[in-house]
Design an enzyme around this catalytic site. Structure first.
Site, short mmCIF file in Angstrom:
data_model
loop_
_atom_site.label_atom_id
_atom_site.label_comp_id
_atom_site.label_asym_id
_atom_site.label_seq_id
_atom_site.Cartn_x
_atom_site.Cartn_y
_atom_site.Cartn_z
N LYS A 129 1.24 -1.13 0.05
CA LYS A 129 -0.11 -0.04 -0.03
C LYS A 129 1.13 0.81 0.30
O LYS A 129 1.89 1.18 0.89
CB LYS A 129 -0.98 -0.09 1.13
N SER A 209 -9.31 1.63 2.80
CA SER A 209 -8.17 2.28 3.14
C SER A 209 -7.28 1.64 1.62
O SER A 209 -7.14 2.07 0.40
CB SER A 209 -7.49 3.78 3.69
N SER A 233 -10.18 -0.80 7.27
CA SER A 233 -9.30 -0.21 6.22
C SER A 233 -8.36 -1.54 5.49
O SER A 233 -7.94 -1.23 3.97
CB SER A 233 -8.33 0.49 6.10
#
Length: 534
Positions: A129, A209, A233
């Site tokens: 990420k 996210s 997330s």
């Protein structure tokens, strides 16, 4: 938990030799800038020459092939890079690939030839990420404010992955600033990467996210990925895209070098298409020796009958809709047929947790983002970041708001007695919500729906994501794990499992058994849209 630790599996998989494949550099990743060139249909998951199905192959299976000489890390890495170029223009899940990926793979192949492999992740491609620091790749948190030079150092977890021999394949898109900027954000959107789409239905949202990490895994663009979570997330994107996501116990994985929201809740964690790969990745990431030693072996994860006698508390959450509730009923029936006892529960204190969590996070974000920004080129603090967004219209192309930034700037400092009382109550009630429920019903885990069916992506409206199941584990710092539970029409829904502090190994063992029983995964079809109820 099995009678052999992951260390045993590491030793078994580290032995043997590997035939090296041809070298070469990857072609550039097709990312948001090439989104117009969308293929009519995604190509098959696996080049015939590779000899494995990227959709379903596990790390132990890959290592057996490598040990036998029929597969190299270079060939595996090249297959993923080619698939990113072919498939990701539909998804915009991968921001950039690492130009050194094939060199990393070649180094792994050389270790295999010498019989000096470093464990199960040696030669395995991993996506990160893009809020996880990498010294040789940009780390932006999706914001143009951090689009300058890369960080000076790798995040601690990246160092651990490199030490384990993993191939850093590239960086995945995310919800900008991990969804802590606007009051009504659109998950999966960032100014750097644009909008990530759900591989199952392309006009649906991947949740946030860790949206790029999850969508890339669902599309088989990497073997594993790393996400981060403050509240939901990792697990929500995993559930929404039909993959596995583990939020570890707080402190098991170092947060050093990860763009923060709150040190009191933030953690990175592994994501994969199956629990086995998730557990093996956690073993490489974990700083906590006791947790690493407790992680299940491959034999334990594959053991038949592991659900017999387990007591699972089902938190139904009917507010997620009748289709999800019906899926939970079917899930409970499957678990009972496998020998588990399933009782319905409602963890206490949820309304109070909802009242307290957000104000506490505002104070913590201001403190922690200022400390992080001091290590990077760009805005020096939160006030500078707010001004950057005001003066850069590219940051406002999906949604304009930065209300959370502004509220955090005005929030009381962490020395404020009111804040300190709030965080103490949060910690107490969140832990009690799980501990008391598990004790009262003598549970091995609490289960709940991870997510509703994915909503349509709409920048004007923002997300439709009131999903309370992640909060108890997120606020308490206890582990949670989402595994595929089934579908509502074409859209995946996950089952979220929670347990007590540092029970990551037990939770992963239970999760593997649940995964095997439900057998709910299926490959995405990249549908452009579906009607209501489909």
């Amino acid at each position: 938990m099995g009678n052999r630790s992951t260390a045993t599996l590491v030793a078994v998989l580290a032995a043997g030799t590997l035939l090296a494949g041809p070298g070469g550099l990857p072609s550039p990743s097709a990312t948001a800038q090439a989104a117009q060139a969308r293929p009519a249909d995604p190509p098959p998951g696996t080049p015939a020459a590779l000899g494995v199905d990227l959709d379903t192959v596990t790390i132990p299976e890959l290592q057996r092939r490598m040990h036998g000489g029929s597969l190299t890390s270079a060939a595996l890495t090249r297959a993923y890079l080619r698939r990113i170029d072919a498939v990701d223009p539909r998804l915009d899940s991968v921001l950039r690939t690492d130009p050194t990926a094939l060199r990393q793979a070649a180094a792994s192949d050389a270790r295999h030839r010498r019989g000096q492999t470093r464990g199960p992740l040696d030669g395995i491609p991993v996506l990160l990420k893009d809020n996880i620091d990498t010294r040789d790749l940009p780390t932006t948190a999706g914001s143009l404010a951090l689009a300058g030079p890369p960080p000076a150092d790798d995040a601690a977890l990246v160092t651990r992955l490199r030490d384990a021999g993993a191939v850093i394949l590239g960086k995945a898109n995310l919800s900008e600033w991990a969804n802590f900027r606007a009051a009504k954000p659109t998950s999966g959107w960032s100014a750097v990467g644009g909008q990530t789409r759900n591989p199952y239905v392309l006009d649906r949202n991947p949740c946030g996210s860790s949206s790029g990490s999850a969508a890339a895994l669902a599309a088989s663009l990497s073997q594993v990925a790393i996400g981060t979570e403050t509240d939901g997330s990792i697990v929500c994107p995993a559930g929404m895209t039909g993959v596995v996501g583990h939020k570890p116990s707080l402190g098991v994985v170092s947060q050093d070098g990860v763009v923060p929201i709150s040190a009191e809740q933030d953690t990175a964690g592994p994501m994969a298409r199956n629990v086995t790969d998730t557990a093996l990745t956690l073993a490489a990431l974990a700083e906590d020796d006791s947790v690493r030693a407790s992680l299940p072996s491959y034999a334990a994860l594959a053991r038949p009958g592991a659900l017999r006698g387990k007591r699972i508390g089902l938190w139904r959450l009917p507010e997620l809709g009748p289709e999800v509730d019906a899926l939970m009923t079917r899930t409970a029936g499957e678990l009972r047929r496998a020998g588990a006892e399933v009782v319905e529960v409602t963890p206490p204190y949820q309304d109070r947790l909802g009242e307290l969590e957000f104000p506490a996070l505002l104070t913590e974000f201001h403190r922690d983002i200022d400390a992080y920004l001091a290590t990077r080129e760009g805005p020096e603090d939160l006030a500078g970041l707010i001004e950057f967004n005001r003066t850069h219209p590219e940051e406002r192309t999906c949604f304009a708001g930065q209300e959370l930034f502004e509220e955090a700037l005005a929030a009381p400092p962490p020395t404020d007695p009111g804040y300190r009382a709030m965080r103490a109550e949060l910690n107490d009630l969140s832990k009690r919500s799980i501990d008391e429920t598990m004790a009262a019903h003598r549970l091995d885990a609490i289960a709940a729906p991870t997510n509703p069916p994915a909503w349509t992506t709409d920048c004007a409206r923002g997300d439709d994501d009131v999903i309370p199941s992640s909060t108890p584990a997120a606020v308490s710092g206890y582990p949670s794990l989402s595994v595929p539970a089934g579908f509502v029409g074409e859209l995946p829904v996950g089952l979220l499992l929670m347990a007590g502090d540092r029970q990551d190994g037990e939770l992963l063992t239970l999760g593997a058994a649940v995964e095997g029983r439900l057998d709910a995964w299926r490959a995405p079809r990249y549908l452009p849209s579906v009607g209501p109820g489909e």
